[in-house]
Motif scaffolding. Structure first.
Motif, PDB file in Angstrom:
ATOM      1  N   MET A  34     -15.601  93.337  16.267  1.00 25.49           N
ATOM      2  CA  MET A  34     -15.661  94.730  15.822  1.00 25.49           C
ATOM      3  C   MET A  34     -17.030  95.295  16.156  1.00 25.49           C
ATOM      4  O   MET A  34     -18.040  94.561  16.162  1.00 25.49           O
ATOM      5  CB  MET A  34     -15.410  94.835  14.319  1.00 25.49           C
ATOM      6  N   SER A  35     -17.077  96.579  16.430  1.00 21.08           N
ATOM      7  CA  SER A  35     -18.317  97.241  16.820  1.00 21.08           C
ATOM      8  C   SER A  35     -18.535  98.534  16.047  1.00 21.08           C
ATOM      9  O   SER A  35     -17.599  99.108  15.495  1.00 21.08           O
ATOM     10  CB  SER A  35     -18.264  97.583  18.314  1.00 21.08           C
ATOM     11  N   GLU A  46     -22.620 105.899  22.394  1.00 21.74           N
ATOM     12  CA  GLU A  46     -23.528 104.768  22.564  1.00 21.74           C
ATOM     13  C   GLU A  46     -23.059 103.601  21.707  1.00 21.74           C
ATOM     14  O   GLU A  46     -22.873 103.743  20.496  1.00 21.74           O
ATOM     15  CB  GLU A  46     -24.941 105.184  22.134  1.00 21.74           C
ATOM     16  N   TRP A  47     -22.875 102.446  22.320  1.00 23.70           N
ATOM     17  CA  TRP A  47     -22.550 101.239  21.556  1.00 23.70           C
ATOM     18  C   TRP A  47     -23.806 100.769  20.836  1.00 23.70           C
ATOM     19  O   TRP A  47     -24.889 100.761  21.421  1.00 23.70           O
ATOM     20  CB  TRP A  47     -22.037 100.149  22.495  1.00 23.70           C
ATOM     21  N   LEU A  48     -23.669 100.358  19.581  1.00 22.87           N
ATOM     22  CA  LEU A  48     -24.816  99.953  18.781  1.00 22.87           C
ATOM     23  C   LEU A  48     -24.841  98.469  18.446  1.00 22.87           C
ATOM     24  O   LEU A  48     -25.875  97.815  18.598  1.00 22.87           O
ATOM     25  CB  LEU A  48     -24.831 100.733  17.457  1.00 22.87           C
ATOM     26  N   ALA A  49     -23.726  97.965  17.939  1.00 19.94           N
ATOM     27  CA  ALA A  49     -23.724  96.598  17.427  1.00 19.94           C
ATOM     28  C   ALA A  49     -22.306  96.063  17.380  1.00 19.94           C
ATOM     29  O   ALA A  49     -21.350  96.829  17.276  1.00 19.94           O
ATOM     30  CB  ALA A  49     -24.340  96.553  16.031  1.00 19.94           C
ATOM     31  N   SER A  95     -19.025 105.687  14.403  1.00 16.26           N
ATOM     32  CA  SER A  95     -17.633 105.245  14.351  1.00 16.26           C
ATOM     33  C   SER A  95     -17.560 103.730  14.460  1.00 16.26           C
ATOM     34  O   SER A  95     -18.392 103.116  15.129  1.00 16.26           O
ATOM     35  CB  SER A  95     -16.825 105.842  15.509  1.00 16.26           C
ATOM     36  N   CYS A  96     -16.545 103.164  13.854  1.00 14.38           N
ATOM     37  CA  CYS A  96     -16.256 101.754  14.075  1.00 14.38           C
ATOM     38  C   CYS A  96     -15.151 101.650  15.125  1.00 14.38           C
ATOM     39  O   CYS A  96     -14.354 102.583  15.305  1.00 14.38           O
ATOM     40  CB  CYS A  96     -15.858 101.052  12.792  1.00 14.38           C
ATOM     41  N   ALA A  97     -15.114 100.522  15.801  1.00 12.35           N
ATOM     42  CA  ALA A  97     -14.137 100.331  16.869  1.00 12.35           C
ATOM     43  C   ALA A  97     -13.825  98.853  17.003  1.00 12.35           C
ATOM     44  O   ALA A  97     -14.648  97.994  16.675  1.00 12.35           O
ATOM     45  CB  ALA A  97     -14.674 100.874  18.189  1.00 12.35           C
ATOM     46  N   THR A  98     -12.656  98.565  17.516  1.00 11.99           N
ATOM     47  CA  THR A  98     -12.341  97.183  17.842  1.00 11.99           C
ATOM     48  C   THR A  98     -13.094  96.788  19.102  1.00 11.99           C
ATOM     49  O   THR A  98     -13.440  97.632  19.923  1.00 11.99           O
ATOM     50  CB  THR A  98     -10.837  97.018  18.098  1.00 11.99           C
ATOM     51  N   GLN A 101     -19.294  94.648  22.930  1.00 11.60           N
ATOM     52  CA  GLN A 101     -20.061  95.660  23.652  1.00 11.60           C
ATOM     53  C   GLN A 101     -19.438  96.065  24.976  1.00 11.60           C
ATOM     54  O   GLN A 101     -19.811  97.083  25.546  1.00 11.60           O
ATOM     55  CB  GLN A 101     -21.507  95.187  23.884  1.00 11.60           C
ATOM     56  N   TRP A 102     -18.505  95.263  25.493  1.00 13.58           N
ATOM     57  CA  TRP A 102     -17.859  95.614  26.751  1.00 13.58           C
ATOM     58  C   TRP A 102     -16.441  96.160  26.567  1.00 13.58           C
ATOM     59  O   TRP A 102     -15.938  96.854  27.436  1.00 13.58           O
ATOM     60  CB  TRP A 102     -17.797  94.391  27.675  1.00 13.58           C
ATOM     61  N   THR A 103     -15.818  95.820  25.442  1.00 12.00           N
ATOM     62  CA  THR A 103     -14.407  96.172  25.263  1.00 12.00           C
ATOM     63  C   THR A 103     -14.164  97.113  24.087  1.00 12.00           C
ATOM     64  O   THR A 103     -13.027  97.346  23.711  1.00 12.00           O
ATOM     65  CB  THR A 103     -13.574  94.899  25.053  1.00 12.00           C
TER      66      THR A 103
END
Length: 119
Positions: A34-35, A46-49, A95-98, A101-103
């Motif tokens: 999860m990201s 921007e992806w964070l974590a 936002s959270c996402a499944t 960092q690449w997917t």
């Protein structure tokens, strides 16, 4: 149906802290990386974590490493993001996402919660 609902955003002063939460449902949460991602006005997302399915491994961009902490609770299908030492440039929709960092976002992404850092 994949559902991700964020909460915890708000207005905070520079140097302050905030904890964001994301409630997940509709998929095998315990099996997914999860990201957290963010989008500032006029900017690209921007992806964070990210955090591994077990929660044992975490990853973050250099910009937020040491200031933002990602965690998860597989018992209640939630992930969290502790934001510390906030700066005005951290103002964005978070936002959270499944995914990692690449997917991130391939299976689902929430609508987001607004974080505004201002004095």
């Amino acid at each position: 149906e994949v559902k991700l609902v964020e909460s915890g955003g708000g207005l905070v002063q520079p140097g302050g802290s905030l904890t964001l939460s994301c409630q997940a449902s509709g998929f095998a949460f315990r099996s997914y990386f999860m990201s957290w991602v963010r989008q500032a006005p006029g900017e690209a997302t921007e992806w964070l974590a990210a955090i591994s399915p077990s929660g044992l491994m975490t990853y973050a961009t250099d910009d937020v490493k040491g200031r933002f902490t990602i965690s998860r609770n597989n018992a209640n299908n939630t992930i969290s993001l502790l934001l510390s030492n906030l700066k005005t440039e951290d103002t964005a929709v978070y936002s959270c996402a499944t995914g990692d960092q690449w997917t991130w976002g391939r299976t689902g992404r929430g609508q987001g919660t607004q974080v505004t850092v201002s004095s």
